[in-house]
Design a protein around this motif. Structure first.
Motif, PDB file in Angstrom:
ATOM      1  N   ALA A 189      44.484  24.199  10.724  1.00  0.00           N
ATOM      2  CA  ALA A 189      45.912  24.490  10.584  1.00  0.00           C
ATOM      3  C   ALA A 189      46.748  23.221  10.726  1.00  0.00           C
ATOM      4  CB  ALA A 189      46.337  25.520  11.632  1.00  0.00           C
ATOM      5  N   GLU A 190      46.332  22.300  11.601  1.00  0.00           N
ATOM      6  CA  GLU A 190      47.056  21.039  11.769  1.00  0.00           C
ATOM      7  C   GLU A 190      46.872  20.116  10.570  1.00  0.00           C
ATOM      8  OE1 GLU A 190      47.063  20.257  16.566  1.00  0.00           O
ATOM      9  OE2 GLU A 190      45.174  19.985  15.493  1.00  0.00           O
ATOM     10  N   LEU A 191      45.689  20.151   9.967  1.00  0.00           N
ATOM     11  CA  LEU A 191      45.401  19.270   8.832  1.00  0.00           C
ATOM     12  C   LEU A 191      46.003  19.778   7.524  1.00  0.00           C
ATOM     13  CD1 LEU A 191      41.670  18.367   9.554  1.00  0.00           C
ATOM     14  CD2 LEU A 191      43.555  16.732   9.387  1.00  0.00           C
ATOM     15  N   MET A 192      46.139  21.086   7.383  1.00  0.00           N
ATOM     16  CA  MET A 192      46.516  21.648   6.087  1.00  0.00           C
ATOM     17  C   MET A 192      47.818  21.075   5.528  1.00  0.00           C
ATOM     18  SD  MET A 192      44.915  23.497   3.950  1.00  0.00           S
ATOM     19  CE  MET A 192      43.643  24.035   5.111  1.00  0.00           C
ATOM     20  N   PRO A 193      48.877  20.887   6.327  1.00  0.00           N
ATOM     21  CA  PRO A 193      50.104  20.316   5.748  1.00  0.00           C
ATOM     22  C   PRO A 193      49.972  18.841   5.373  1.00  0.00           C
ATOM     23  CG  PRO A 193      50.567  21.500   7.798  1.00  0.00           C
ATOM     24  CD  PRO A 193      49.084  21.310   7.725  1.00  0.00           C
ATOM     25  N   LEU A 194      48.905  18.188   5.814  1.00  0.00           N
ATOM     26  CA  LEU A 194      48.736  16.754   5.584  1.00  0.00           C
ATOM     27  C   LEU A 194      47.913  16.443   4.341  1.00  0.00           C
ATOM     28  CD1 LEU A 194      47.867  15.620   9.247  1.00  0.00           C
ATOM     29  CD2 LEU A 194      50.122  15.761   8.176  1.00  0.00           C
ATOM     30  N   VAL A 195      47.086  17.394   3.876  1.00  0.00           N
ATOM     31  CA  VAL A 195      46.096  17.096   2.838  1.00  0.00           C
ATOM     32  C   VAL A 195      46.565  17.568   1.465  1.00  0.00           C
ATOM     33  CG1 VAL A 195      44.208  17.163   4.497  1.00  0.00           C
ATOM     34  CG2 VAL A 195      44.786  19.231   3.209  1.00  0.00           C
ATOM     35  N   ASP A 196      45.985  16.960   0.439  1.00  0.00           N
ATOM     36  CA  ASP A 196      46.332  17.273  -0.952  1.00  0.00           C
ATOM     37  C   ASP A 196      45.275  18.117  -1.653  1.00  0.00           C
ATOM     38  OD1 ASP A 196      48.713  15.287  -1.261  1.00  0.00           O
ATOM     39  OD2 ASP A 196      47.096  14.095  -0.393  1.00  0.00           O
ATOM     40  N   VAL A 197      44.004  17.932  -1.258  1.00  0.00           N
ATOM     41  CA  VAL A 197      42.880  18.610  -1.904  1.00  0.00           C
ATOM     42  C   VAL A 197      42.034  19.273  -0.819  1.00  0.00           C
ATOM     43  CG1 VAL A 197      40.816  18.345  -3.334  1.00  0.00           C
ATOM     44  CG2 VAL A 197      42.835  16.922  -3.775  1.00  0.00           C
ATOM     45  N   VAL A 198      41.673  20.537  -1.050  1.00  0.00           N
ATOM     46  CA  VAL A 198      40.815  21.262  -0.118  1.00  0.00           C
ATOM     47  C   VAL A 198      39.659  21.871  -0.893  1.00  0.00           C
ATOM     48  CG1 VAL A 198      40.632  23.163   1.542  1.00  0.00           C
ATOM     49  CG2 VAL A 198      42.753  21.818   1.401  1.00  0.00           C
ATOM     50  N   LYS A 199      38.453  21.682  -0.369  1.00  0.00           N
ATOM     51  CA  LYS A 199      37.278  22.406  -0.874  1.00  0.00           C
ATOM     52  C   LYS A 199      36.726  23.210   0.285  1.00  0.00           C
ATOM     53  CE  LYS A 199      33.144  21.736  -0.773  1.00  0.00           C
ATOM     54  NZ  LYS A 199      32.031  22.451  -0.011  1.00  0.00           N
ATOM     55  N   VAL A 200      36.499  24.496   0.065  1.00  0.00           N
ATOM     56  CA  VAL A 200      36.001  25.361   1.128  1.00  0.00           C
ATOM     57  C   VAL A 200      35.025  26.357   0.525  1.00  0.00           C
ATOM     58  CG1 VAL A 200      37.873  27.060   0.889  1.00  0.00           C
ATOM     59  CG2 VAL A 200      36.717  26.794   3.094  1.00  0.00           C
ATOM     60  N   SER A 201      34.009  26.747   1.282  1.00  0.00           N
ATOM     61  CA  SER A 201      33.047  27.731   0.784  1.00  0.00           C
ATOM     62  C   SER A 201      33.447  29.130   1.230  1.00  0.00           C
ATOM     63  CB  SER A 201      31.645  27.407   1.307  1.00  0.00           C
ATOM     64  OG  SER A 201      31.551  27.670   2.699  1.00  0.00           O
ATOM     65  N   ASP A 202      32.943  30.121   0.516  1.00  0.00           N
ATOM     66  CA  ASP A 202      33.216  31.502   0.926  1.00  0.00           C
ATOM     67  C   ASP A 202      32.614  31.785   2.298  1.00  0.00           C
ATOM     68  OD1 ASP A 202      30.583  31.385   0.009  1.00  0.00           O
ATOM     69  OD2 ASP A 202      30.770  33.074  -1.377  1.00  0.00           O
ATOM     70  N   GLU A 203      31.484  31.136   2.628  1.00  0.00           N
ATOM     71  CA  GLU A 203      30.881  31.300   3.947  1.00  0.00           C
ATOM     72  C   GLU A 203      31.806  30.772   5.037  1.00  0.00           C
ATOM     73  OE1 GLU A 203      27.148  29.321   3.809  1.00  0.00           O
ATOM     74  OE2 GLU A 203      26.171  30.862   2.603  1.00  0.00           O
ATOM     75  N   ASP A 204      32.428  29.614   4.786  1.00  0.00           N
ATOM     76  CA  ASP A 204      33.358  29.053   5.757  1.00  0.00           C
ATOM     77  C   ASP A 204      34.535  29.988   6.003  1.00  0.00           C
ATOM     78  OD1 ASP A 204      31.905  26.743   6.158  1.00  0.00           O
ATOM     79  OD2 ASP A 204      33.032  25.570   4.686  1.00  0.00           O
ATOM     80  N   LEU A 205      35.103  30.537   4.932  1.00  0.00           N
ATOM     81  CA  LEU A 205      36.253  31.418   5.092  1.00  0.00           C
ATOM     82  C   LEU A 205      35.879  32.679   5.857  1.00  0.00           C
ATOM     83  CD1 LEU A 205      38.290  31.201   1.768  1.00  0.00           C
ATOM     84  CD2 LEU A 205      38.633  30.002   3.929  1.00  0.00           C
ATOM     85  N   HIS A 206      34.671  33.179   5.625  1.00  0.00           N
ATOM     86  CA  HIS A 206      34.233  34.372   6.354  1.00  0.00           C
ATOM     87  C   HIS A 206      34.094  34.081   7.845  1.00  0.00           C
ATOM     88  CE1 HIS A 206      32.366  38.225   7.140  1.00  0.00           C
ATOM     89  NE2 HIS A 206      31.380  37.597   7.755  1.00  0.00           N
ATOM     90  N   LEU A 207      33.610  32.876   8.173  1.00  0.00           N
ATOM     91  CA  LEU A 207      33.505  32.502   9.584  1.00  0.00           C
ATOM     92  C   LEU A 207      34.885  32.312  10.211  1.00  0.00           C
ATOM     93  CD1 LEU A 207      30.592  29.898   9.435  1.00  0.00           C
ATOM     94  CD2 LEU A 207      30.491  32.166  10.470  1.00  0.00           C
TER      95      LEU A 207
END
Length: 317
Positions: A178-196
């Protein structure tokens, strides 16, 4: 130049028990760590790339350093520490999907200080952060400070690559992301990560919320089902690539390297006066995603995190 921030370690692959009486388990080790894989992947695509991480002064750290140099990864910003090298033990199921056990408390890649990240990044266009280094202290806060310093000045990228066997408190992961999200331009995330991270929420809803916070491009990888890419202009779904899977180690890192390579190509585009994020229409998203899926499939067809070269990706497209 690309700068990759995160762990560099040895993946130790375990085989079936050969001698039950002696409890003999054959082991084989490979250089690894998600960020290291991303750095190697970018180098194999012909991109200038360096790493900012902590490496042990032990013989394993020497081997990691030599491996990075042999791949053409710049190691000038690597900090040597008189501390152990992290070992990540890997066991794969019948489908080649890995599970991990990490042994790295007090290891070199987790000991970066604020002094260690006071470096000259002149000429660096993209900084990538990933995996357990964003939550393992004190490295986590050092990298966060680096992200704060360079947000808005360079493109920042994030792959959470959640590893609960390193930091089991999911609230710690959620807070740092949550702290990093406003700072970054590109995000890659897996469906497994989101489920966790958010087991009670739909992936699409999470990503739509993230897009409102700052990122311009978000990719969701879905394993054999392919991937989905979002921008502020469009959203596309990319089908999976049919391949005989040997194992999936490094597939997400391959996708990440390809994604970052494509973003920088957009920033260098000569056929448009638009900034890179304004070019992310559905056609561009599909091209970026398809190339990344093809690259990841090549890695899945080989043993270990053996990421493809640009020539291999082009031949497979």
């Amino acid at each position: 130049m690309f700068l990759v921030c995160g762990e560099a370690l040895f993946d130790v692959f375990t085989a079936e028990v050969v001698d039950q009486a002696a409890f003999e388990v054959p082991l084989s080790a490979r250089v690894g760590g998600s960020p290291l894989n991303v750095a190697v992947g970018l180098a194999r695509l012909g991109c200038p790339v360096g790493m900012l991480t902590g490496l042990s002064t032990d013989f394993l750290g020497e081997r990691l350093l030599a491996s990075l140099q042999s791949e053409g990864v710049n190691t000038e910003l690597i900090i040597r520490k008189q501390a152990p090298t992290t070992l990540g033990f890997v066991q794969q199921d019948a489908a080649g999907v890995p599970s991990y056990a990490f042994y790295g408390n007090g290891a070199a890649d987790r000991l970066l200080t604020l002094d260690d990240i006071r470096v000259d990044l002149e000429g660096t266009a993209v900084i990538h952060f990933g995996s357990y280094s964003i939550v393992a202290q004190p490295t986590a806060d050092s990298y966060f400070a680096l992200a704060q310093q360079h947000s808005g000045k360079r493109l920042l990228s994030l792959d959470p690559n959640v590893r609960l066997n390193v930091e089991p408190r999911i609230a710690v992961w959620r807070a740092r992301i949550a702290e990093l999200m406003p700072l970054v331009d590109v995000v890659k995330v897996s469906d497994e990560d989101l489920h966790l991270l958010y087991p009670d929420q739909q992936p699409e809803a999470i990503i739509e919320d993230w897009l409102k916070q700052g990122p311009q491009l978000i990719a969701l990888t879905r394993g054999s089902k392919g991937a989905s890419l979002w921008s502020h202009q469009a959203k596309v779904d990319i089908p999976g690539r049919s391949v005989k899977v040997i194992d999936t180690v490094g597939a997400g890192d391959t996708f990440q390297a390809s994604l970052l390579d494509a973003v920088v190509e957009l920033t260098h585009s000569t056929d448009s006066t638009a900034v890179w994020s304004e070019q992310l229409n559905s056609d561009t998203l599909f091209k970026i995603g398809h190339t990344a899926v093809v690259a990841a499939a090549i890695t899945c067809s080989r043993r270990g995190a053996n990421l493809p070269t640009r020539a291999e990706v082009q031949a497979a497209l």
